[in-house]
Design a protein around this motif. Sequence first.
Motif, PDB file in Angstrom:
ATOM      1  N   PRO A   5       4.551   4.352  -8.287  1.00 45.39           N
ATOM      2  CA  PRO A   5       3.654   4.736  -7.199  1.00 45.39           C
ATOM      3  C   PRO A   5       4.285   5.715  -6.209  1.00 45.39           C
ATOM      4  N   ASP A   6       5.611   5.706  -6.084  1.00 47.86           N
ATOM      5  CA  ASP A   6       6.272   6.613  -5.145  1.00 47.86           C
ATOM      6  C   ASP A   6       6.123   8.073  -5.558  1.00 47.86           C
ATOM      7  N   LYS A   7       5.914   8.326  -6.849  1.00 51.70           N
ATOM      8  CA  LYS A   7       5.813   9.698  -7.345  1.00 51.70           C
ATOM      9  C   LYS A   7       4.390  10.078  -7.741  1.00 51.70           C
ATOM     10  N   ASP A   8       3.445   9.192  -7.530  1.00 47.93           N
ATOM     11  CA  ASP A   8       2.065   9.431  -7.958  1.00 47.93           C
ATOM     12  C   ASP A   8       1.293  10.142  -6.854  1.00 47.93           C
ATOM     13  N   THR A   9       1.625  11.396  -6.624  1.00 50.21           N
ATOM     14  CA  THR A   9       0.990  12.151  -5.548  1.00 50.21           C
ATOM     15  C   THR A   9      -0.484  12.427  -5.842  1.00 50.21           C
ATOM     16  N   GLU A  10      -0.816  12.574  -7.113  1.00 53.79           N
ATOM     17  CA  GLU A  10      -2.214  12.849  -7.475  1.00 53.79           C
ATOM     18  C   GLU A  10      -3.118  11.686  -7.068  1.00 53.79           C
ATOM     19  N   ASP A  13      -3.331  11.357  -3.227  1.00 54.43           N
ATOM     20  CA  ASP A  13      -4.266  12.320  -2.638  1.00 54.43           C
ATOM     21  C   ASP A  13      -5.714  11.917  -2.892  1.00 54.43           C
ATOM     22  N   LYS A  14      -6.012  11.398  -4.079  1.00 57.26           N
ATOM     23  CA  LYS A  14      -7.373  10.952  -4.411  1.00 57.26           C
ATOM     24  C   LYS A  14      -7.790   9.798  -3.496  1.00 57.26           C
ATOM     25  N   ILE A  15      -6.909   8.818  -3.344  1.00 54.01           N
ATOM     26  CA  ILE A  15      -7.203   7.671  -2.473  1.00 54.01           C
ATOM     27  C   ILE A  15      -7.416   8.160  -1.043  1.00 54.01           C
ATOM     28  N   ASN A  16      -6.570   9.064  -0.595  1.00 55.01           N
ATOM     29  CA  ASN A  16      -6.681   9.591   0.769  1.00 55.01           C
ATOM     30  C   ASN A  16      -8.041  10.266   0.988  1.00 55.01           C
ATOM     31  N   ARG A  17      -8.481  11.063   0.015  1.00 59.43           N
ATOM     32  CA  ARG A  17      -9.777  11.748   0.140  1.00 59.43           C
ATOM     33  C   ARG A  17     -10.942  10.764   0.147  1.00 59.43           C
ATOM     34  N   LEU A  43       0.608  -1.573   8.493  1.00 57.27           N
ATOM     35  CA  LEU A  43       0.807  -0.930   7.192  1.00 57.27           C
ATOM     36  C   LEU A  43      -0.052   0.324   7.077  1.00 57.27           C
ATOM     37  N   ASP A  44       0.353   1.197   6.174  1.00 53.82           N
ATOM     38  CA  ASP A  44      -0.418   2.397   5.859  1.00 53.82           C
ATOM     39  C   ASP A  44      -1.448   2.010   4.796  1.00 53.82           C
ATOM     40  N   LEU A  45      -2.731   2.127   5.140  1.00 54.98           N
ATOM     41  CA  LEU A  45      -3.806   1.727   4.233  1.00 54.98           C
ATOM     42  C   LEU A  45      -3.729   2.469   2.896  1.00 54.98           C
ATOM     43  N   ILE A  46      -3.422   3.739   2.926  1.00 52.35           N
ATOM     44  CA  ILE A  46      -3.339   4.545   1.703  1.00 52.35           C
ATOM     45  C   ILE A  46      -2.205   4.034   0.816  1.00 52.35           C
ATOM     46  N   GLU A  47      -1.069   3.739   1.424  1.00 49.19           N
ATOM     47  CA  GLU A  47       0.078   3.229   0.664  1.00 49.19           C
ATOM     48  C   GLU A  47      -0.251   1.885   0.019  1.00 49.19           C
ATOM     49  N   VAL A  48      -0.911   1.007   0.756  1.00 45.26           N
ATOM     50  CA  VAL A  48      -1.287  -0.290   0.194  1.00 45.26           C
ATOM     51  C   VAL A  48      -2.255  -0.090  -0.968  1.00 45.26           C
TER      52      VAL A  48
END
Length: 106
Positions: A5-10, A13-17, A43-48
Amino acid sequence: MKTNPDKDTELHDKINRETGRVKWRELDRHFASGSVIYVSQALDLIEVALRVAHDDKASILAWMQAGTVAKVSDQQAQAWTDSDATVWASVVSPFVLVQAEKTALH
């Protein structure tokens, strides 16, 4: 799906959008089915959401033990209903992760 998950930027970004503000009342059906998960403002909602999507059991268990991630309680749901609250929500099927809006410090 990627395993780190630390390297799953794609996916990050999808979750963030796809994360947004929603009236708590709009989540009644999901709450009734037991699929709404509370995420502490600490906590950061996106990270969770990313960790849930990756089924990162160690992180999720640690957060649950710390009380920063849990199923929304009946009391919390009632308080949000009574106050007509708006929450941040992120869907990671079959769950809806919610976080109370942060209040501004004066």
